[in-house]
Design a protein around this motif. Structure first.
Motif, PDB file in Angstrom:
ATOM      1  N   SER A  69     -18.804 -73.396   3.311  1.00 50.90           N
ATOM      2  CA  SER A  69     -18.472 -74.501   2.316  1.00 50.90           C
ATOM      3  C   SER A  69     -18.753 -74.791   0.638  1.00 50.90           C
ATOM      4  O   SER A  69     -20.186 -74.495   0.792  1.00 50.90           O
ATOM      5  N   CYS A  70     -18.971 -75.638   0.509  1.00 47.92           N
ATOM      6  CA  CYS A  70     -19.545 -76.708  -0.929  1.00 47.92           C
ATOM      7  C   CYS A  70     -19.894 -77.648  -0.578  1.00 47.92           C
ATOM      8  O   CYS A  70     -20.971 -77.701  -1.565  1.00 47.92           O
ATOM      9  N   THR A  71     -19.031 -77.992   0.615  1.00 52.83           N
ATOM     10  CA  THR A  71     -19.776 -79.105   1.193  1.00 52.83           C
ATOM     11  C   THR A  71     -21.161 -79.153   1.354  1.00 52.83           C
ATOM     12  O   THR A  71     -22.039 -79.550   1.267  1.00 52.83           O
ATOM     13  N   THR A  95     -14.192 -86.944  -8.644  1.00 52.37           N
ATOM     14  CA  THR A  95     -14.756 -86.363  -8.291  1.00 52.37           C
ATOM     15  C   THR A  95     -14.014 -86.017  -6.628  1.00 52.37           C
ATOM     16  O   THR A  95     -13.545 -87.206  -6.660  1.00 52.37           O
ATOM     17  N   PHE A  96     -14.444 -84.927  -5.979  1.00 52.34           N
ATOM     18  CA  PHE A  96     -13.767 -84.811  -4.417  1.00 52.34           C
ATOM     19  C   PHE A  96     -14.992 -85.951  -3.662  1.00 52.34           C
ATOM     20  O   PHE A  96     -16.178 -85.929  -4.430  1.00 52.34           O
ATOM     21  N   PRO A  97     -13.740 -86.514  -2.907  1.00 53.21           N
ATOM     22  CA  PRO A  97     -15.497 -86.689  -2.059  1.00 53.21           C
ATOM     23  C   PRO A  97     -16.424 -86.279  -1.553  1.00 53.21           C
ATOM     24  O   PRO A  97     -17.495 -87.235  -1.213  1.00 53.21           O
ATOM     25  N   SER A  98     -16.016 -85.457  -1.211  1.00 51.88           N
ATOM     26  CA  SER A  98     -17.244 -84.877  -0.116  1.00 51.88           C
ATOM     27  C   SER A  98     -18.747 -84.800  -1.490  1.00 51.88           C
ATOM     28  O   SER A  98     -19.555 -84.491  -1.263  1.00 51.88           O
ATOM     29  N   THR A  99     -18.769 -85.238  -3.128  1.00 47.78           N
ATOM     30  CA  THR A  99     -19.482 -85.172  -3.524  1.00 47.78           C
ATOM     31  C   THR A  99     -20.813 -86.210  -2.797  1.00 47.78           C
ATOM     32  O   THR A  99     -22.042 -86.328  -3.513  1.00 47.78           O
ATOM     33  N   THR A 195      -7.726 -72.340  -2.273  1.00 46.22           N
ATOM     34  CA  THR A 195      -6.984 -73.189  -4.265  1.00 46.22           C
ATOM     35  C   THR A 195      -8.168 -72.878  -5.092  1.00 46.22           C
ATOM     36  O   THR A 195      -8.184 -72.583  -6.232  1.00 46.22           O
ATOM     37  N   LYS A 196     -10.042 -72.469  -4.897  1.00 45.09           N
ATOM     38  CA  LYS A 196     -10.696 -71.513  -6.128  1.00 45.09           C
ATOM     39  C   LYS A 196      -9.718 -70.519  -6.500  1.00 45.09           C
ATOM     40  O   LYS A 196      -9.734 -69.933  -6.137  1.00 45.09           O
ATOM     41  N   ASN A 197     -11.074 -70.592  -7.293  1.00 45.38           N
ATOM     42  CA  ASN A 197     -10.680 -69.093  -8.835  1.00 45.38           C
ATOM     43  C   ASN A 197     -10.802 -67.757  -8.276  1.00 45.38           C
ATOM     44  O   ASN A 197     -10.560 -66.624  -8.520  1.00 45.38           O
ATOM     45  N   GLU A 202     -11.315 -71.015   3.468  1.00 43.53           N
ATOM     46  CA  GLU A 202     -12.117 -71.596   3.457  1.00 43.53           C
ATOM     47  C   GLU A 202     -14.372 -70.557   3.126  1.00 43.53           C
ATOM     48  O   GLU A 202     -14.247 -70.290   3.933  1.00 43.53           O
ATOM     49  N   GLY A 203     -14.811 -71.850   2.129  1.00 42.71           N
ATOM     50  CA  GLY A 203     -16.282 -70.476   2.473  1.00 42.71           C
ATOM     51  C   GLY A 203     -17.851 -71.513   1.203  1.00 42.71           C
ATOM     52  O   GLY A 203     -16.611 -71.966   0.412  1.00 42.71           O
ATOM     53  N   GLY A 204     -18.202 -71.887   0.962  1.00 47.81           N
ATOM     54  CA  GLY A 204     -19.334 -71.862  -0.154  1.00 47.81           C
ATOM     55  C   GLY A 204     -20.326 -70.781  -0.165  1.00 47.81           C
ATOM     56  O   GLY A 204     -20.337 -70.007   0.246  1.00 47.81           O
TER      57      GLY A 204
HETATM   58  C1  LIG Z   1     -15.941 -81.116  -7.258  1.00 47.90           C
HETATM   59  C2  LIG Z   1     -15.959 -80.719  -5.628  1.00 47.90           C
HETATM   60  N1  LIG Z   1     -16.306 -80.847  -5.363  1.00 47.90           N
HETATM   61  C3  LIG Z   1     -17.139 -80.650  -3.985  1.00 47.90           C
HETATM   62  C4  LIG Z   1     -15.565 -80.047  -3.456  1.00 47.90           C
HETATM   63  C5  LIG Z   1     -16.002 -79.094  -1.849  1.00 47.90           C
HETATM   64  O1  LIG Z   1     -15.130 -78.151  -1.871  1.00 47.90           O
HETATM   65  P1  LIG Z   1     -15.469 -77.185  -0.555  1.00 47.90           P
HETATM   66  O2  LIG Z   1     -14.568 -77.510   0.187  1.00 47.90           O
HETATM   67  O3  LIG Z   1     -15.105 -76.211  -0.577  1.00 47.90           O
HETATM   68  O4  LIG Z   1     -16.789 -77.927   0.501  1.00 47.90           O
HETATM   69  C6  LIG Z   1     -14.325 -79.887  -4.269  1.00 47.90           C
HETATM   70  C7  LIG Z   1     -13.039 -79.618  -3.157  1.00 47.90           C
HETATM   71  O5  LIG Z   1     -12.058 -78.789  -3.755  1.00 47.90           O
HETATM   72  C8  LIG Z   1     -14.360 -80.551  -5.073  1.00 47.90           C
HETATM   73  O6  LIG Z   1     -12.746 -80.537  -5.737  1.00 47.90           O
END
Ligand SMILES: Cc1ncc(COP(=O)(O)O)c(C=O)c1O
Length: 398
Positions: A69-71, A95-99, A195-197, A202-204
């Motif tokens: 994941s990006c997280t 932003t998304f909570p994970s940031t 949903t990503k480009n 699930e992945g990052g």
């Molecule tokens: C701005 C932002 N940062 C981080 C994430 C986290 O990405 P991931 O679901 O790959 O962990 C998202 C997910 O949509 C996001 O929109």
């Protein structure tokens, strides 16, 4: 003419529901997954390594580490840079909570600063003002796919000796002066969520600036082991692993990389279609003062991950949520990116944030609507989205 809204029993603008998002995956991805199945090797291995090489080439980065994941990339960036208890890390509430959650995982303090009102990107001036002797890092978010002002942010970071981890979840194709987002800070974290480009469900991945960071992230992504399974089980001599640090379970699998190898091939075509759709929306909304697309700065390449717009509630007789419900009733899927994170319960309760703390973020938080933006949308689909907005705006116009 003002038409009866579907939410009031009128006829919706389309008969079938237009999903907010659909992934564009097909035969190529499926065949590559089948190849992994046939090889008998599913987890981190040769396809992950190939994807890491190819994505690094695409970005012009020195190295990429495949993750789940990006997280994970944001988190490992903080861990590898030694950020922990008592440290402060600056980011924005749009932003998304994970940031911010990853800052909390490290028992560091999340320091929010307000966004620019027209782009919703971190305001470099406010970032600099928020720096204290405890500040160790900043996480700029390339919101919607628009690059933050990385030139200024890197200058500030250098001057104050802080690290920069770029949140590139929305920013795969984003560039500044021809240089890819993710390659400015020490770490750039990318998302391949559904949903990503480009996606593998699930992945990052983390793009890193140095061999040292690449090695650290590679160990940290798999429990802190010195050898991953592919290296332990290959034809070479038997190799024991050692746990050198209590790491995480964040590694990318080959079946994820299998999809991504083909998604990468299709990226340019996807991007072209996204730009066409954005142009259709831009044209339509130029005539509609009630909806305001976000600003775009010169000299950048936008990744167009999402198309958020701000409703001008002073010109409309409805709330944002009434607008969203009316859109859904017209059979158009919509989303909100994002509701300001400082007012979510954890952040509000822990840090005592109150409405009014970050006025630009809060203003946007109550007005943002994202409309569908993905390559398989037809021109007809896009026209129905515009027709629904037109219809709802006409109904609620003051
Ligand atoms: C701005 C932002 N940062 C981080 C994430 C986290 O990405 P991931 O679901 O790959 O962990 C998202 C997910 O949509 C996001 O929109």
């Amino acid at each position: 003419m003002v038409l009866k809204l579907a939410i009031d029993g009128g006829k919706p603008v389309r008969d079938d529901f237009l999903f907010f998002h659909r992934s564009s995956v097909g035969r190529d991805e499926l065949n590559e997954i089948a190849d992994s199945f046939a090889s008998g090797w599913l987890t981190t291995g040769p396809k992950t390594a190939e994807f890491e090489r190819r994505f690094a080439d695409y970005l012009g980065a020195s190295a990429v580490v495949g993750l789940n994941s990006c997280t994970a990339g944001l988190h490992l960036g903080l861990v590898a840079l030694g950020i922990g208890e008592g440290d402060e890390v600056i980011t924005t509430p749009i932003t998304f909570p994970s940031t911010a959650n990853v800052i909390e995982h490290q028992r560091a303090r999340t320091v929010f600063v307000d966004v620019e009102p027209d782009t919703l990107l971190i305001d470099p001036k406010r970032l600099e003002e928020a720096i204290t002797p405890r500040t160790r890092a900043a996480i700029p978010v390339h919101y919607a796919g628009h690059p933050c002002d990385m030139g200024r942010i890197m200058e500030i970071a250098k001057e104050h000796g802080i690290h920069v981890i770029e949140d590139c979840a929305h920013a795969i194709e984003a560039k500044i002066g021809g240089r890819h987002c993710g390659t400015f800070g020490e770490v750039g974290a990318f998302s391949f969520y559904a949903t990503k480009n480009i996606t593998c469900g699930e992945g990052g991945a983390a793009c890193v600036k140095s061999e040292d960071l690449r090695d650290k992230l590679t160990v940290l992504r798999l429990h802190g082991l010195t050898k991953d399974a592919w290296k332990r089980y290959d034809k070479g001599g038997f190799a024991h692993y050692e746990c050198v640090v209590p790491g995480f379970k964040y590694n990318m699998m080959d079946i994820q990389a299998a999809m991504l190898l083909h998604q990468l091939d299709k990226l340019e075509g996807f991007a072209r279609r996204r730009r066409e759709i954005v142009a259709m929306y831009d044209d339509a909304f130029r005539e509609m003062p009630e909806v305001q697309p976000l600003a775009r700065r010169p000299g950048i390449e936008h990744a167009h991950h999402i198309y958020p717009m701000l409703l001008d509630l002073e010109r409309l007789n409805c709330s944002r949520d009434e607008f969203l419900n009316a859109m859904q009733a017209e059979n158009i899927g919509v989303a909100v990116h994002f509701r300001a994170l400082h007012l979510h319960p954890h952040y509000r309760e822990k840090y005592g944030f109150r409405p009014g703390d970050f006025p630009n973020a809060e203003h946007a938080s109550n007005r943002l609507v994202s409309v569908p933006l993905y390559p398989s949308l037809t021109d007809e689909d896009v026209k129905t989205v515009i027709a629904a907005i037109d219809k709802i705006v006409a109904h609620f116009r003051r």
